[in-house]
Motif scaffolding. Structure first.
Motif, PDB file in Angstrom:
ATOM      1  N   LEU A 105      47.350 103.638  -6.318  1.00 10.70           N
ATOM      2  CA  LEU A 105      46.073 102.997  -5.991  1.00 10.70           C
ATOM      3  C   LEU A 105      44.972 103.292  -6.977  1.00 10.70           C
ATOM      4  O   LEU A 105      44.347 102.328  -7.309  1.00 10.70           O
ATOM      5  CB  LEU A 105      45.694 103.483  -4.486  1.00 10.70           C
ATOM      6  N   SER A 106      44.781 104.376  -7.264  1.00  9.54           N
ATOM      7  CA  SER A 106      43.727 104.577  -8.310  1.00  9.54           C
ATOM      8  C   SER A 106      43.992 103.729  -9.529  1.00  9.54           C
ATOM      9  O   SER A 106      43.090 103.453 -10.154  1.00  9.54           O
ATOM     10  CB  SER A 106      43.544 106.101  -8.567  1.00  9.54           C
ATOM     11  N   ARG A 107      45.155 103.760 -10.199  1.00  8.97           N
ATOM     12  CA  ARG A 107      45.602 103.052 -11.218  1.00  8.97           C
ATOM     13  C   ARG A 107      45.075 101.607 -10.888  1.00  8.97           C
ATOM     14  O   ARG A 107      44.525 100.932 -11.884  1.00  8.97           O
ATOM     15  CB  ARG A 107      47.027 103.100 -11.735  1.00  8.97           C
ATOM     16  N   LYS A 108      45.376 101.063  -9.936  1.00  7.29           N
ATOM     17  CA  LYS A 108      45.277  99.645  -9.494  1.00  7.29           C
ATOM     18  C   LYS A 108      43.410  99.197  -9.440  1.00  7.29           C
ATOM     19  O   LYS A 108      42.967  98.545  -9.916  1.00  7.29           O
ATOM     20  CB  LYS A 108      45.761  99.318  -8.135  1.00  7.29           C
ATOM     21  N   VAL A 109      42.948 100.285  -8.881  1.00  5.36           N
ATOM     22  CA  VAL A 109      41.286 100.385  -8.778  1.00  5.36           C
ATOM     23  C   VAL A 109      40.777 100.244 -10.234  1.00  5.36           C
ATOM     24  O   VAL A 109      39.766  99.609 -10.443  1.00  5.36           O
ATOM     25  CB  VAL A 109      40.982 101.259  -7.791  1.00  5.36           C
ATOM     26  N   GLU A 110      41.126 101.236 -10.945  1.00  6.66           N
ATOM     27  CA  GLU A 110      40.530 101.156 -12.244  1.00  6.66           C
ATOM     28  C   GLU A 110      40.647 100.191 -13.180  1.00  6.66           C
ATOM     29  O   GLU A 110      39.890  99.937 -13.706  1.00  6.66           O
ATOM     30  CB  GLU A 110      41.102 102.778 -12.658  1.00  6.66           C
ATOM     31  N   ALA A 111      41.823  99.667 -12.834  1.00 11.32           N
ATOM     32  CA  ALA A 111      42.186  98.479 -13.732  1.00 11.32           C
ATOM     33  C   ALA A 111      41.475  97.460 -13.331  1.00 11.32           C
ATOM     34  O   ALA A 111      40.923  96.527 -14.181  1.00 11.32           O
ATOM     35  CB  ALA A 111      43.666  98.245 -13.810  1.00 11.32           C
TER      36      ALA A 111
END
Length: 230
Positions: A105-111
């Motif tokens: 989820l954090s990868r998705k939000v940061e991207a």
């Protein structure tokens, strides 16, 4: 109106001891952001002063504990084997379930939200480091420390003080998560992935604090004599 004043010795007790023996105290400490795990050796008075907490509000919150928690499991009253089982089932497995999803989820939000001023840049890296460190830590507990405790070993291959030092490092990682997420505060209009990320990360932080508390303040002290010099 009940105007009972709690025993003054309460302020001389450590927050770790209070968290370990007073059901509901950990929730109060989390509310007031009192670190009862890594800094559990501070007295209640010192911890309140360090955090800038209103002493009377904290005193009242601890005073009224008791209603609604009757019959709840009290870890301090568990046998060591029961407590180890509880830690592994409720915390080790919870961390292992939560972290892969939170990293994704954090990868998705940061991207997706890289241009947003409130994007938690670096959160995925912090969570990946926490996952790596926690897995190594928990594996040592499960493979070396906990079996020795269950067997009543005269000496541990790894001292609990080493695990306490690792807990301190985990406390530092928790503070980093809080900093990167503005204390898990969502920006206006945050998408559902962002919402899920912060809810999940806040729960991870709460679980890890409780995990560290149970070991530092309840389980490890039971074996202090085992590790004392001859």
């Amino acid at each position: 109106m009940n105007t009972h004043i709690p025993d003054p010795e309460l302020w001389e007790r450590t927050v770790g001891d209070i968290a370990a023996t007073l059901p509901g105290a950990t929730a109060v400490f989390r509310k007031y952001k009192i670190d009862f795990c890594c800094n559990g050796d501070l007295t209640l008075d010192s911890a309140a002063q360090r955090r800038g907490v209103d002493p009377s509000a904290l005193e009242h919150a601890l005073e009224v504990l008791g209603s609604g928690v009757e019959g709840a499991a009290v870890p301090a009253e568990m046998s060591s084997d029961e407590l180890i089982d509880h830690i592994q089932a409720c915390y080790h497995e919870a961390h292992r379930r939560a972290l892969p999803e939170l990293i994704m989820l954090s990868r998705k939000v940061e991207a997706v939200h890289r241009e947003h001023p409130k994007v938690p840049a670096g959160l995925s890296d912090a969570l990946r480091q926490m996952q790596s460190d926690l897995e190594e830590h928990m594996t040592k507990e499960e493979g070396i420390l906990f079996p020795a405790m269950r067997q009543g070993a005269d000496k541990f291959d790894i001292s609990t003080s080493d695990f306490r030092h690792e807990h301190d490092d985990q406390g530092t990682q928790l503070r980093l998560l809080e900093s990167l997420t503005d204390d898990f505060t969502l920006p206006e209009g945050a998408c559902r992935s962002w919402q899920a990320l912060y809810v999940g990360t806040a729960q991870l932080a709460e679980d890890l604090m409780e995990h560290i508390h149970l070991e530092n303040n309840i389980l490890f002290p039971r074996f202090a004599a085992t590790e004392s010099p001859a």
